[in-house]
Design a protein around this motif. Structure first.
Motif, short mmCIF file in Angstrom:
data_model
loop_
_atom_site.label_atom_id
_atom_site.label_comp_id
_atom_site.label_asym_id
_atom_site.label_seq_id
_atom_site.Cartn_x
_atom_site.Cartn_y
_atom_site.Cartn_z
N GLU A 27 -5.47 10.39 -45.97
CA GLU A 27 -4.03 10.22 -46.15
C GLU A 27 -3.49 11.18 -47.22
O GLU A 27 -2.41 11.76 -47.05
N ILE A 28 -4.24 11.36 -48.28
CA ILE A 28 -3.80 12.28 -49.35
C ILE A 28 -3.75 13.71 -48.82
O ILE A 28 -2.79 14.44 -49.06
N LYS A 29 -4.76 14.11 -48.06
CA LYS A 29 -4.78 15.46 -47.48
C LYS A 29 -3.60 15.67 -46.53
O LYS A 29 -2.95 16.71 -46.54
N ASN A 30 -3.34 14.66 -45.70
CA ASN A 30 -2.22 14.77 -44.75
C ASN A 30 -0.89 14.90 -45.48
O ASN A 30 -0.01 15.67 -45.09
N ILE B 115 -2.77 19.72 -46.09
CA ILE B 115 -3.96 20.57 -46.08
C ILE B 115 -5.05 19.88 -45.27
O ILE B 115 -5.08 18.67 -45.14
N LYS B 116 -5.97 20.68 -44.72
CA LYS B 116 -7.02 20.12 -43.87
C LYS B 116 -8.41 20.29 -44.46
O LYS B 116 -9.22 19.38 -44.44
N HIS B 117 -8.68 21.45 -44.95
CA HIS B 117 -10.07 21.77 -45.29
C HIS B 117 -10.36 21.77 -46.79
O HIS B 117 -11.52 21.80 -47.19
N SER B 118 -9.31 21.76 -47.62
CA SER B 118 -9.57 21.81 -49.06
C SER B 118 -10.31 20.57 -49.53
O SER B 118 -10.04 19.46 -49.07
N ASP B 119 -11.22 20.76 -50.44
CA ASP B 119 -11.98 19.65 -50.99
C ASP B 119 -11.24 19.10 -52.21
O ASP B 119 -11.18 19.74 -53.26
#
Length: 460
Positions: free
Chosen positions: A248-251, A255-259
């Motif tokens: 949810e935080i990435k969305n 961003i998709k691939h960042s760690d």
């Protein structure tokens, strides 16, 4: 105002009254009351207090120390020389914001190790250092890698005040208004002391002030911990708007691939964020959710940070906060309650958890619980479960920031009983509870534990 630091003050006074050298470390986030605690402990005792700055600390320290020990004026500008003068008088020395000394001179840690080992150890001097940077205090002062490791005789971590202590700041406020204040200021004394009643009038006036601390405070806190806070701010904003899982935080950030894991780890280390797991899961589970630990920071990223431009232009209206505030505090419709993704920080849930812990201490519950926390699985959630695994007893709790009648309460509790069967505690003795803003005719619900703000007034 000095409220509810009795235990910390007692521990500190014991060190100050001892007949030997003491080296005490006091740490905690900024605005938490560390300085006030330290100065309260020495208010009737001669002492040297020095607030470290970003440069020229040797020169500044001498100037402040000379007011108590004038002969230090003759010492050369050297920390060891200073302490040689001070130990002759068995002084109490308080150095505030010690991380600033470390930033100015990283060798200060080894130097203070030598000062303790060679000069202070066999004296009655009391050395107290304070620090607000949790990352620096943890890594540079408290960790086993620190040159000061093993030298400390006491460590005090200062935490926010509990919700119940807000009543001491605002004796005339209703419990409902105290929950609203808690959603803004948490238990941080610095913010609580700024508030005037009525709360909403104060908040409206504060936001409109051109020099309002609301605009700059969180920036100040973050720059104290992070050299580049931009990504951290975005993560905190995401969590403040109800995005609690890594996905949810990435969305939210797009961003998709960042760690993001290193960023979240750092936010946890400095106690901006905490990771929670379902109470029945092992610590190694991947079902963790991320929550902002501090209501003030949540409030900022939910209401101030996204509206900074409007606030700067003077066109932001307090009604925008008011319209959402009940939801922020924990109001959820039935449909929203059944969603996996929490839409708010649920401030009232934190209040309810603290209330249950107080009842537990007072033996006001059917059993003494040893653990308490949230539970969730496959789209189902339970606000709080209190467990005693030894006695195999469990208390399932729903928390509602709303006024409820008996019909609504029974519906909520029936749903809670259904969800409790999914937890997997079939061999436990089960109890059910609901905590609401106001619950009418509670006497008709004797088969359950039913609490509202009226009970806070009676029991707290």
């Amino acid at each position: 105002m000095f409220i509810n630091r009795e235990e910390e003050l007692k521990a500190l006074n014991e060190k100050l009254n001892s007949n030997k050298f003491e080296f005490v470390v006091i740490y905690g986030r900024r605005r938490i009351g560390k300085t006030k605690l330290a100065l309260k402990s020495v208010e009737n005792i001669e002492h040297i207090y020095y607030l470290a700055v970003e440069g020229d600390n040797l020169k500044h320290f001498k100037r402040y120390a000379s007011k108590v020990v004038p002969t230090i004026e003759y010492a050369k500008e050297d920390w060891e020389a200073y302490f040689n003068f001070l130990i002759l008088n068995d002084k109490i020395i308080i150095i505030d914001e010690f991380p600033n000394l470390i930033k100015e001179n990283p060798n200060i840690l080894s130097l203070f190790q030598r000062i303790v080992d060679v000069h202070l150890k066999n004296t009655k001097t009391k050395l107290i250092i304070l620090g607000s940077s949790l990352s620096m205090m943890g890594e540079k002062v408290l960790s086993y890698k620190s040159p000061l490791y093993g030298r400390k005789t006491g460590v005090l971590k200062i935490r926010p005040l509990k919700f119940k202590h807000l009543k001491e700041f605002f004796p005339n406020a209703t419990w409902e208004e105290l929950v609203e204040i808690y959603g803004f200021a948490d238990g941080i004394p610095y913010y609580l002391e700024k508030i005037e009643l009525p709360f909403w009038r104060y908040l409206n006036e504060e936001i409109k002030r051109v020099d309002s601390f609301l605009r700059y405070e969180v920036d100040f806190l973050m720059k104290y911990e992070f050299e580049e806070p931009t990504t951290y701010k975005k993560i905190l904003e995401a969590i403040a708007f109800g995005n609690h899982t890594l996905g949810e935080i990435k969305n939210y950030l797009g961003i998709k691939h960042s760690d993001l894991t290193p960023y979240l780890k750092n936010l946890i280390e400095v106690e901006f964020v905490e990771r929670e797991i379902p109470i029945t899961e092992s610590p190694k589970t991947k079902k963790g959710r991320y929550y902002i630990k501090d209501n003030f920071i949540t409030f900022y990223f939910r209401y101030i940070f996204p509206n900074l431009s409007a606030i700067e232009e003077g066109i932001f209206e307090i009604d925008e906060i008011k319209a959402d505030y009940n939801q922020y505090l924990g109001f959820r419709s039935e449909a929203e309650s059944n969603e996996m993704r929490s839409i708010s920080s649920n401030v009232f849930e934190k209040v309810a958890k603290e209330f249950l812990i107080e009842l537990n201490k007072m033996n006001k519950l059917p059993f003494k619980f040893l653990n308490i926390g949230r539970w969730w699985k496959k789209g189902e959630e339970i606000d709080l479960i209190a467990l005693n695994k030894n006695e195999k007893k469990a208390l399932f709790v729903e928390v509602k920031w709303k006024n409820l009648n008996n019909k609504e309460v029974k519906k909520i509790l029936n749903n809670l009983e259904r969800k409790s069967e999914l937890v997997g505690l079939s061999d436990y003795e089960i109890y059910y509870a609901i905590i609401g803003k106001e619950i009418k005719n509670k006497e008709n619900l004797k088969d359950y534990l039913v609490f509202d703000l009226e009970d806070f007034n009676k029991l707290l």
